[in-house]
Design a protein around this motif. Structure first.
Motif, PDB file in Angstrom:
ATOM      1  N   ALA A   1       0.829  -1.203   0.000  1.00 39.03           N
ATOM      2  CA  ALA A   1       0.000   0.000   0.000  1.00 39.03           C
ATOM      3  C   ALA A   1       0.865   1.255   0.000  1.00 39.03           C
ATOM      4  CB  ALA A   1      -0.898   0.002   1.223  1.00 39.03           C
ATOM      5  N   GLU A   2       0.252   2.307  -0.493  1.00 43.00           N
ATOM      6  CA  GLU A   2       0.953   3.587  -0.552  1.00 43.00           C
ATOM      7  C   GLU A   2       0.894   4.266   0.816  1.00 43.00           C
ATOM      8  OE1 GLU A   2       0.476   7.829  -2.850  1.00 43.00           O
ATOM      9  OE2 GLU A   2      -0.396   6.039  -3.708  1.00 43.00           O
ATOM     10  N   VAL A   3       1.974   4.880   1.215  1.00 43.97           N
ATOM     11  CA  VAL A   3       2.044   5.585   2.493  1.00 43.97           C
ATOM     12  C   VAL A   3       1.326   6.924   2.340  1.00 43.97           C
ATOM     13  CG1 VAL A   3       3.576   6.613   4.208  1.00 43.97           C
ATOM     14  CG2 VAL A   3       4.205   4.471   3.087  1.00 43.97           C
ATOM     15  N   VAL A   4       0.437   7.212   3.285  1.00 42.02           N
ATOM     16  CA  VAL A   4      -0.348   8.445   3.235  1.00 42.02           C
ATOM     17  C   VAL A   4      -0.041   9.279   4.468  1.00 42.02           C
ATOM     18  CG1 VAL A   4      -2.679   9.386   3.233  1.00 42.02           C
ATOM     19  CG2 VAL A   4      -2.194   7.289   1.974  1.00 42.02           C
ATOM     20  N   ASN A   5       0.229  10.548   4.248  1.00 35.41           N
ATOM     21  CA  ASN A   5       0.474  11.466   5.350  1.00 35.41           C
ATOM     22  C   ASN A   5      -0.887  11.915   5.888  1.00 35.41           C
ATOM     23  OD1 ASN A   5       1.041  13.642   6.983  1.00 35.41           O
ATOM     24  ND2 ASN A   5       2.811  14.261   5.764  1.00 35.41           N
ATOM     25  N   LEU A   6      -1.259  11.428   7.063  1.00 38.81           N
ATOM     26  CA  LEU A   6      -2.577  11.710   7.625  1.00 38.81           C
ATOM     27  C   LEU A   6      -2.787  13.188   7.915  1.00 38.81           C
ATOM     28  CD1 LEU A   6      -3.036   8.697  10.039  1.00 38.81           C
ATOM     29  CD2 LEU A   6      -3.998   9.025   7.769  1.00 38.81           C
ATOM     30  N   ARG A   7      -1.755  13.867   8.345  1.00 34.40           N
ATOM     31  CA  ARG A   7      -1.871  15.302   8.628  1.00 34.40           C
ATOM     32  C   ARG A   7      -2.256  16.056   7.357  1.00 34.40           C
ATOM     33  NH1 ARG A   7       2.451  19.215   8.326  1.00 34.40           N
ATOM     34  NH2 ARG A   7       3.621  17.382   7.742  1.00 34.40           N
ATOM     35  N   ARG A   8      -1.603  15.718   6.253  1.00 39.57           N
ATOM     36  CA  ARG A   8      -1.886  16.378   4.979  1.00 39.57           C
ATOM     37  C   ARG A   8      -3.313  16.053   4.504  1.00 39.57           C
ATOM     38  NH1 ARG A   8       2.467  14.864   1.210  1.00 39.57           N
ATOM     39  NH2 ARG A   8       3.658  16.227   2.565  1.00 39.57           N
ATOM     40  N   GLU A   9      -3.733  14.827   4.690  1.00 43.31           N
ATOM     41  CA  GLU A   9      -5.084  14.439   4.271  1.00 43.31           C
ATOM     42  C   GLU A   9      -6.149  15.130   5.125  1.00 43.31           C
ATOM     43  OE1 GLU A   9      -5.990  12.737   1.567  1.00 43.31           O
ATOM     44  OE2 GLU A   9      -3.858  12.796   1.092  1.00 43.31           O
ATOM     45  N   ARG A  10      -5.876  15.285   6.413  1.00 45.26           N
ATOM     46  CA  ARG A  10      -6.821  16.001   7.275  1.00 45.26           C
ATOM     47  C   ARG A  10      -6.944  17.459   6.839  1.00 45.26           C
ATOM     48  NH1 ARG A  10      -3.918  13.813  11.873  1.00 45.26           N
ATOM     49  NH2 ARG A  10      -4.782  11.760  12.243  1.00 45.26           N
ATOM     50  N   LYS A  11      -5.824  18.068   6.510  1.00 41.95           N
ATOM     51  CA  LYS A  11      -5.846  19.457   6.050  1.00 41.95           C
ATOM     52  C   LYS A  11      -6.635  19.584   4.746  1.00 41.95           C
ATOM     53  CE  LYS A  11      -1.608  21.246   8.097  1.00 41.95           C
ATOM     54  NZ  LYS A  11      -0.309  21.878   7.823  1.00 41.95           N
ATOM     55  N   ARG A  12      -6.447  18.644   3.833  1.00 42.22           N
ATOM     56  CA  ARG A  12      -7.199  18.661   2.575  1.00 42.22           C
ATOM     57  C   ARG A  12      -8.697  18.546   2.829  1.00 42.22           C
ATOM     58  NH1 ARG A  12      -3.607  14.654  -0.895  1.00 42.22           N
ATOM     59  NH2 ARG A  12      -1.998  16.134  -1.464  1.00 42.22           N
ATOM     60  N   ALA A  13      -9.063  17.624   3.708  1.00 46.61           N
ATOM     61  CA  ALA A  13     -10.483  17.430   4.021  1.00 46.61           C
ATOM     62  C   ALA A  13     -11.064  18.684   4.672  1.00 46.61           C
ATOM     63  CB  ALA A  13     -10.654  16.223   4.939  1.00 46.61           C
ATOM     64  N   LYS A  14     -10.300  19.300   5.565  1.00 47.59           N
ATOM     65  CA  LYS A  14     -10.767  20.514   6.234  1.00 47.59           C
ATOM     66  C   LYS A  14     -10.957  21.648   5.229  1.00 47.59           C
ATOM     67  CE  LYS A  14      -9.698  23.469  10.155  1.00 47.59           C
ATOM     68  NZ  LYS A  14      -8.752  23.754  11.239  1.00 47.59           N
ATOM     69  N   ARG A  15     -10.016  21.808   4.297  1.00 50.30           N
ATOM     70  CA  ARG A  15     -10.144  22.833   3.259  1.00 50.30           C
ATOM     71  C   ARG A  15     -11.351  22.574   2.367  1.00 50.30           C
ATOM     72  NH1 ARG A  15      -5.044  21.774   1.290  1.00 50.30           N
ATOM     73  NH2 ARG A  15      -3.657  22.260   2.976  1.00 50.30           N
ATOM     74  N   ARG A  16     -11.561  21.319   2.000  1.00 56.27           N
ATOM     75  CA  ARG A  16     -12.696  20.956   1.153  1.00 56.27           C
ATOM     76  C   ARG A  16     -14.024  21.276   1.859  1.00 56.27           C
ATOM     77  NH1 ARG A  16     -11.018  16.176  -0.154  1.00 56.27           N
ATOM     78  NH2 ARG A  16     -11.911  15.187   1.681  1.00 56.27           N
ATOM     79  N   ASP A  17     -14.116  20.925   3.143  1.00 55.64           N
ATOM     80  CA  ASP A  17     -15.331  21.229   3.911  1.00 55.64           C
ATOM     81  C   ASP A  17     -15.550  22.728   4.041  1.00 55.64           C
ATOM     82  OD1 ASP A  17     -15.766  18.539   4.206  1.00 55.64           O
ATOM     83  OD2 ASP A  17     -14.967  18.447   6.258  1.00 55.64           O
ATOM     84  N   ALA A  18     -14.465  23.467   4.281  1.00 53.71           N
ATOM     85  CA  ALA A  18     -14.577  24.916   4.420  1.00 53.71           C
ATOM     86  C   ALA A  18     -15.036  25.541   3.106  1.00 53.71           C
ATOM     87  CB  ALA A  18     -13.242  25.511   4.856  1.00 53.71           C
ATOM     88  N   GLU A  19     -14.550  25.036   1.988  1.00 54.56           N
ATOM     89  CA  GLU A  19     -14.962  25.571   0.691  1.00 54.56           C
ATOM     90  C   GLU A  19     -16.435  25.284   0.420  1.00 54.56           C
ATOM     91  OE1 GLU A  19     -15.136  27.598  -2.666  1.00 54.56           O
ATOM     92  OE2 GLU A  19     -13.429  27.611  -1.290  1.00 54.56           O
ATOM     93  N   GLN A  20     -16.910  24.110   0.801  1.00 52.80           N
ATOM     94  CA  GLN A  20     -18.330  23.790   0.630  1.00 52.80           C
ATOM     95  C   GLN A  20     -19.195  24.700   1.496  1.00 52.80           C
ATOM     96  OE1 GLN A  20     -18.545  19.621   1.500  1.00 52.80           O
ATOM     97  NE2 GLN A  20     -17.917  19.015  -0.563  1.00 52.80           N
ATOM     98  N   ASP A  21     -18.772  24.939   2.736  1.00 48.57           N
ATOM     99  CA  ASP A  21     -19.512  25.850   3.618  1.00 48.57           C
ATOM    100  C   ASP A  21     -19.519  27.267   3.053  1.00 48.57           C
ATOM    101  OD1 ASP A  21     -19.986  23.761   5.325  1.00 48.57           O
ATOM    102  OD2 ASP A  21     -18.423  24.325   6.767  1.00 48.57           O
ATOM    103  N   ALA A  22     -18.378  27.694   2.531  1.00 54.47           N
ATOM    104  CA  ALA A  22     -18.281  29.039   1.970  1.00 54.47           C
ATOM    105  C   ALA A  22     -19.208  29.183   0.761  1.00 54.47           C
ATOM    106  CB  ALA A  22     -16.845  29.343   1.577  1.00 54.47           C
ATOM    107  N   GLU A  23     -19.275  28.168  -0.067  1.00 54.73           N
ATOM    108  CA  GLU A  23     -20.156  28.209  -1.238  1.00 54.73           C
ATOM    109  C   GLU A  23     -21.618  28.313  -0.809  1.00 54.73           C
ATOM    110  OE1 GLU A  23     -21.380  28.456  -5.067  1.00 54.73           O
ATOM    111  OE2 GLU A  23     -19.329  28.533  -4.325  1.00 54.73           O
ATOM    112  N   ALA A  24     -21.991  27.568   0.224  1.00 57.71           N
ATOM    113  CA  ALA A  24     -23.363  27.639   0.727  1.00 57.71           C
ATOM    114  C   ALA A  24     -23.667  29.038   1.264  1.00 57.71           C
ATOM    115  CB  ALA A  24     -23.575  26.598   1.819  1.00 57.71           C
TER     116      ALA A  24
END
Length: 62
Positions: free
Chosen positions: A2-25
């Motif tokens: 399996a590919e190694v995933v940096n969890l900190r980076r993935e959490r930041k991506r998810a947080k940015r994605r959620d914030a962008e969806q909230d901002a659009e709403a």
């Protein structure tokens, strides 16, 4: 393997994605020009006045 995933980076991506969806709403809900908000308010008030004008009385003549 399996590919190694940096969890900190993935959490930041998810947080940015959620914030962008909230901002659009929020932009959709609050990003309307003033003349459109006033037009909606006038239409709502006209609708309420028309509805109140069609109400039946209580039957009490006094």
């Amino acid at each position: 393997m399996a590919e190694v995933v940096n969890l900190r980076r993935e959490r930041k991506r998810a947080k940015r994605r959620d914030a962008e969806q909230d901002a659009e709403a929020q932009r959709l809900a609050h990003g309307r020009p003033q003349h459109l908000r006033q037009l909606d308010a006038a239409r709502r008030e006209q609708r309420d006045r028309t509805l109140d004008g069609h109400k039946l009385g209580t039957g009490d003549p006094s």
